[in-house]
Design a protein around this motif. Structure first.
Motif, short mmCIF file in Angstrom:
data_model
loop_
_atom_site.label_atom_id
_atom_site.label_comp_id
_atom_site.label_asym_id
_atom_site.label_seq_id
_atom_site.Cartn_x
_atom_site.Cartn_y
_atom_site.Cartn_z
N LEU A 8 2.21 5.94 -2.18
CA LEU A 8 3.12 5.83 -3.32
C LEU A 8 3.03 4.40 -3.84
O LEU A 8 3.23 3.45 -3.07
CB LEU A 8 4.55 6.14 -2.89
CG LEU A 8 5.63 5.99 -3.97
CD1 LEU A 8 5.54 7.16 -4.94
CD2 LEU A 8 7.00 5.94 -3.33
N MET A 9 2.70 4.27 -5.09
CA MET A 9 2.63 2.94 -5.70
C MET A 9 3.67 2.86 -6.80
O MET A 9 3.70 3.72 -7.69
CB MET A 9 1.24 2.67 -6.27
CG MET A 9 1.11 1.31 -6.94
SD MET A 9 -0.60 1.01 -7.44
CE MET A 9 -0.41 -0.50 -8.37
N ALA A 33 -4.58 9.68 -9.65
CA ALA A 33 -3.16 9.52 -9.35
C ALA A 33 -2.30 10.45 -10.20
O ALA A 33 -2.62 10.72 -11.35
CB ALA A 33 -2.72 8.07 -9.60
N VAL A 34 -1.23 10.92 -9.60
CA VAL A 34 -0.22 11.72 -10.29
C VAL A 34 0.98 10.81 -10.51
O VAL A 34 1.46 10.18 -9.57
CB VAL A 34 0.18 12.95 -9.46
CG1 VAL A 34 1.43 13.60 -10.00
CG2 VAL A 34 -0.96 13.95 -9.41
N CYS A 41 3.45 6.27 -9.00
CA CYS A 41 2.39 7.28 -8.87
C CYS A 41 2.03 7.52 -7.41
O CYS A 41 2.35 6.72 -6.53
CB CYS A 41 1.16 6.88 -9.68
SG CYS A 41 0.45 5.30 -9.22
N LEU A 42 1.37 8.66 -7.20
CA LEU A 42 0.98 9.11 -5.87
C LEU A 42 -0.52 9.38 -5.82
O LEU A 42 -1.09 9.87 -6.80
CB LEU A 42 1.66 10.44 -5.54
CG LEU A 42 2.99 10.45 -4.83
CD1 LEU A 42 3.48 11.88 -4.67
CD2 LEU A 42 2.94 9.76 -3.50
N LEU A 70 3.50 2.15 -0.67
CA LEU A 70 4.06 2.73 0.55
C LEU A 70 3.25 3.95 0.97
O LEU A 70 2.68 4.64 0.14
CB LEU A 70 5.51 3.18 0.30
CG LEU A 70 6.49 2.13 -0.19
CD1 LEU A 70 7.79 2.79 -0.61
CD2 LEU A 70 6.73 1.10 0.90
N GLU A 71 3.27 4.22 2.27
CA GLU A 71 2.73 5.48 2.77
C GLU A 71 3.92 6.42 2.89
O GLU A 71 4.99 6.03 3.35
CB GLU A 71 2.09 5.27 4.14
CG GLU A 71 1.49 6.53 4.71
CD GLU A 71 0.83 6.31 6.06
OE1 GLU A 71 0.71 7.29 6.80
OE2 GLU A 71 0.44 5.17 6.37
N THR A 72 3.74 7.67 2.45
CA THR A 72 4.87 8.59 2.44
C THR A 72 4.42 10.02 2.74
O THR A 72 3.23 10.34 2.64
CB THR A 72 5.60 8.53 1.08
OG1 THR A 72 6.80 9.28 1.16
CG2 THR A 72 4.74 9.04 -0.04
N THR A 73 5.37 10.85 3.08
CA THR A 73 5.16 12.29 3.24
C THR A 73 6.31 12.99 2.53
O THR A 73 7.35 12.39 2.25
CB THR A 73 5.16 12.71 4.72
OG1 THR A 73 6.39 12.33 5.32
CG2 THR A 73 4.00 12.11 5.48
#
Length: 180
Positions: A8-9, A33-34, A41-42, A70-73
């Motif tokens: 996640l940016m 990126a979405v 964006c992801l 960030l790293e995310t789920t």
């Protein structure tokens, strides 16, 4: 549930100059990126994406902006599915545009056949156009992280374009007595 990891940016950059802001947006979209909203964006978590986002973070800082990666789920399967569907929808838009361009390619060759324009120059031009379409398809495929539904239709349409070009090439060779 297979848990997918994403990067996640979030970023905020000055409004001016707009060219730098647009260039950043294009780079992120070019990576596949979405956007969840402006400046957020992801991307799927890969080593390549981590490296490229870190470089873009430096660009944002040089623009006088701020950036967090960030790293995310996803919280649950429903949220994960929403995100995956966003990625698929973005790729489907691109595949649909490609399919439309393939139809234009077929019409162009049909027009040349109707005019009986069987020249090597025209064949070379059409061959170049098909190569561009194929290259575009490859670029979309590289960003199709989750298998967008229109990928198969786009591939099939490109195959039709190849067949149409082969038929046109045969007609060009025959018109120029190539088989003597």
């Amino acid at each position: 549930m297979v848990t997918l990891d994403w990067l996640l940016m979030t970023y905020k950059v000055p409004a001016e100059p707009t060219t730098r802001r647009i260039a950043l947006w294009r780079k992120l979209k070019g990576m596949g990126a979405v956007y969840l909203q402006n400046g957020v964006c992801l991307l799927p978590k890969t080593d390549d994406h981590v490296r490229r986002l870190k470089m873009l973070e430096q660009n944002v800082l040089e623009m006088g902006g701020d950036c967090v990666i960030l790293e995310t789920t996803a919280l649950d399967q429903a949220q994960q599915s929403k995100v995956v569907e966003r990625f698929k929808a973005d790729r489907n838009e691109q595949y649909a545009e490609l399919i439309g361009r393939c139809a234009d390619f077929e019409k162009e060759i049909a027009k040349e056949i109707a005019k009986q324009k069987f020249t090597y120059a025209e064949l070379e031009e059409e061959d170049t156009d098909l190569k561009k379409l194929m290259g575009w398809f490859e670029k979309i495929q590289k960003l199709d992280f989750y298998g967008a539904p229109l990928a198969e239709a786009a591939q099939a349409q490109l195959s039709v374009c190849e067949s149409v070009l082969e038929d046109y090439a045969r007609q060009v060779y025959e018109a120029n007595d190539e088989n003597r």
